[in-house]
Scaffold this motif. Structure first.
Motif, PDB file in Angstrom:
ATOM      1  N   UNK A   1       0.462  22.358  28.547  1.00 56.92           N
ATOM      2  CA  UNK A   1      -0.140  22.903  27.326  1.00 56.92           C
ATOM      3  C   UNK A   1      -0.122  21.828  26.234  1.00 56.92           C
ATOM      4  N   UNK A   2      -0.483  22.210  25.011  1.00 54.02           N
ATOM      5  CA  UNK A   2      -0.578  21.250  23.903  1.00 54.02           C
ATOM      6  C   UNK A   2       0.773  20.641  23.527  1.00 54.02           C
ATOM      7  N   UNK A   3       1.858  21.332  23.842  1.00 50.44           N
ATOM      8  CA  UNK A   3       3.187  20.831  23.488  1.00 50.44           C
ATOM      9  C   UNK A   3       3.785  19.949  24.586  1.00 50.44           C
ATOM     10  N   UNK A   4       3.070  19.812  25.703  1.00 51.45           N
ATOM     11  CA  UNK A   4       3.563  18.996  26.796  1.00 51.45           C
ATOM     12  C   UNK A   4       4.408  19.759  27.800  1.00 51.45           C
ATOM     13  N   UNK A   5       4.525  21.074  27.642  1.00 51.19           N
ATOM     14  CA  UNK A   5       5.280  21.900  28.590  1.00 51.19           C
ATOM     15  C   UNK A   5       4.326  22.402  29.675  1.00 51.19           C
ATOM     16  N   UNK A   6       4.914  22.866  30.764  1.00 50.89           N
ATOM     17  CA  UNK A   6       4.105  23.384  31.856  1.00 50.89           C
ATOM     18  C   UNK A   6       3.231  24.536  31.352  1.00 50.89           C
ATOM     19  N   UNK A   7       1.950  24.491  31.641  1.00 48.88           N
ATOM     20  CA  UNK A   7       1.068  25.614  31.336  1.00 48.88           C
ATOM     21  C   UNK A   7       1.416  26.754  32.288  1.00 48.88           C
ATOM     22  N   UNK A   8       1.642  26.399  33.510  1.00 48.46           N
ATOM     23  CA  UNK A   8       2.083  27.362  34.519  1.00 48.46           C
ATOM     24  C   UNK A   8       3.108  26.635  35.369  1.00 48.46           C
ATOM     25  N   UNK A   9       4.305  27.174  35.431  1.00 49.69           N
ATOM     26  CA  UNK A   9       5.379  26.493  36.160  1.00 49.69           C
ATOM     27  C   UNK A   9       4.996  26.332  37.631  1.00 49.69           C
ATOM     28  N   UNK A  10       5.473  25.260  38.247  1.00 49.78           N
ATOM     29  CA  UNK A  10       5.175  25.055  39.672  1.00 49.78           C
ATOM     30  C   UNK A  10       5.666  26.227  40.507  1.00 49.78           C
TER      31      UNK A  10
END
Length: 180
Positions: free
Chosen positions: A94-103
């Motif tokens: 996402x925009x914050x650099x976190x996973x958009x959807x976790x693996x």
């Protein structure tokens, strides 16, 4: 197990070839490093039967594979490192650099690796990776080599190794999620 060098090709040739092919992904290079291994073993009278011939030959083969990978790293243009799949990695974050959807969590990796279908898909995904990325992934995550040893073997910096390993893992992750 025969300790006679003349029997090594018959007894260990197939194993050594499969070992090399899994790491180099090129039948001709795998044949070459196996031949170089057997030649080096015959020329070197240091085999003292402290281990099995297969173990000793595999140790020599590992060094020959690393030499072959070093040669490949020196000869592949840097432009080939970035694939189209690398350019699309932003979709995972996402925009914050976190996973958009976790693996997706796999049940037990050891069990999944033992499944023949998974290994076939993994091998197909590995062949889609650029040679250098597949090599570094194999060295780090399959052969469990330390980063320092990989950097020395491939003559690259630690930062470059981590970037390449990241790209390899992301490429494999994307491929496995699409095909597995």
């Amino acid at each position: 197990m025969a300790t006679n060098p003349h029997d090594w090709l018959n007894e260990h040739g197939d194993y050594l070839y499969r070992f090399a092919l899994a790491r180099l992904r090129n039948p001709h290079q795998a044949e070459d490093v196996v031949q170089e291994t057997l030649l080096a073993a015959i020329k070197n009278p240091n085999y003292a039967a402290q281990s099995s011939p297969r173990t000793w030959l595999t140790g020599i083969l590992k060094h020959k594979i690393i030499d072959c990978m070093r040669k490949q790293v020196r000869e592949i243009p840097a432009s080939e490192l970035l694939t189209e799949e690398d350019a699309n990695m932003d979709e995972f974050f996402d925009n914050t650099g976190h996973w958009a959807e976790k693996p997706v969590a796999w049940d037990i990796p050891q069990d999944a690796l033992q499944q023949k279908q998974f290994l076939q898909i993994l091998q197909q995904c590995m062949t889609r990776l650029p040679q250098k990325l597949a090599a570094i992934f194999t060295m780090r995550d399959v052969d469990e080599m330390e980063n320092e040893e990989i950097c020395k073997a491939l003559n690259i910096t630690a930062t470059n190794a981590w970037v390449m390993l990241y790209r390899a893992r992301m490429g494999l992750r994307k491929c496995l999620e699409m095909h597995w």
